[in-house]
Design a protein around this motif. Structure first.
Motif: not given
Ligand code: UT7
Length: 334
Positions: A259-265, A284-292, A297-302
């Motif tokens: 589960i990496p930081h979601q800055a760029n796929e 990854m959840n970057i597609g839905k939310y971009g870089n938050m 990482t907090a939402t991706a883990l959840c």
């Protein structure tokens, strides 16, 4: 007494519950096509982002943090009044002071909690996790609520296509406490202030206090050297994950969910390639939310946990990199 402390130190520490909150308003790439000279095709192929959430005008970071925290407390079956410590990782607090954590405390009625914020940009959630872990490992507190929250939208120049397509708003939270088995196996953090100029919000602090001039020059907006950051991010993410895995006595082959930081796929895939991780191990959840930032990482883990992607006994690696520059990783046996 010493024996008691040692005994407490030996107890494994893990994540008892997770939660998230995403604001309702969705900004799609098609919306951005009407705002700046960009295209859905460019954004998707260069970043993997399709849409992002924007907080309402009257919705501050603490409002989102409280909702994510309530969800995490419910999940952990922990009452707000039993929370010992609240650490919020954010670079977009409601105001300079008081801290978001104290505002969250008030909102949750977590009366006995000790509260403070930390600033570690996109690495914030892992920095908060490691900080909370130290307090619990030392026996100082029995539990901690950690939050990653960002309302980045007010700090984005919506006329600058090189940054405005990247960021979004949201919050994620977790409850940390001793666990019977499994839990955090290892952590690793790194920092390098020499790269601070690559990603910053120049004005609004003591270096450049707010003035008509700073506003006219757009210095209250995020400034980023994307190209340089890209290369460093790939290197540091791979390095941090490798170091944390080594400390845990594991290798990439043992990883079930990365589960990496979601800055760029593309950054995520390049780091995973360096690590030798297959595509199906990456969340990854970057597609839905971009870089938050810290909320990514907090939402991706959840979401990885709630969707069943992370199962009991799985080896999970949280891996982060952000402005500062700061980076880190955490290996957890779920
Ligand atoms: O969160 C923690 C830290 N953040 C990061 O680590 C972010 C790291 N950097 C990145 O993710 C990428 O560098 C970006 C997504 C920011 C940019 O992607 P890139 O592939 O590095 O693009 P670039 O900056 O090299 O720009 C390539 C071209 C340029 O045009 P020319 O000069 O080649 O004609 C840009 O002007 O793409 C242009 N461009 C755009 N075109 C359409 C830049 N932004 C856009 C856009 N739409 N939104």
């Amino acid at each position: 007494m010493v024996a008691e402390i040692e005994e407490k130190r030996m107890k494994p520490i893990g994540i008892l519950g997770v939660g998230e909150y995403l604001p309702k308003r969705v900004l799609t790439n098609a919306d951005l096509e009407k705002m700046v000279d960009t295209s859905n095709e460019w954004i998707v192929t260069r970043t993997g982002i399709r849409e992002r959430r924007l907080a309402a005008d009257n919705e501050a970071s603490s409002d989102m943090a409280i909702k994510a925290a309530q969800a995490a407390l419910r999940d952990a079956k922990l009452k707000a009044e039993s929370v010992d410590l609240i650490i919020t990782a954010t670079i977009s607090p409601d105001m300079q002071f008081p801290s978001v954590s104290t505002i969250v405390q008030q909102g949750l009625k977590a009366k006995k909690a000790v509260c403070f914020d930390i600033s570690a940009a996109c690495a914030g959630f892992v920095y908060a996790l490691v900080t909370a872990q130290q307090f619990i490992a030392s026996g100082t507190y029995k539990n901690a609520l950690i939050i990653g929250v960002e309302k980045l939208s007010p700090f984005v120049d919506w006329k600058d296509r090189s940054t405005c397509v990247l960021f979004g708003d949201g919050a994620g939270a977790a409850v940390i406490a001793p666990v019977k088995r499994n839990g955090i196996l290892s952590t690793y953090l790194g920092s390098d202030g020499s790269g601070g100029n690559l990603l910053m919000l120049p004005a609004g602090g003591t270096r450049l206090p707010p003035s008509h001039e700073t506003i006219n020059k757009g210095l209250h907006f995020v400034k980023m050297h994307g190209n340089e950051l890209f290369k460093i991010a790939v290197k540091r993410l791979a390095e941090a994950a490798n170091k944390a895995l080594k400390l845990a006595g594991l290798t990439c082959k043992d990883v079930d969910c990365f589960i990496p930081h979601q800055a760029n796929e593309r950054i995520i895939l390049a780091a995973a390639k360096r690590l030798g991780l297959e595509r199906d191990k990456i969340f990854m959840n970057i597609g839905k939310y971009g870089n938050m930032s810290s909320a990514s990482t907090a939402t991706a883990l959840c979401e990885a946990v709630k969707s069943g992607r992370v199962k009991k006994g799985d080896i999970v690696v949280l891996d982060v990199f952000g402005a500062g520059l700061v980076w880190g990783a955490c290996v957890i046996k779920w």
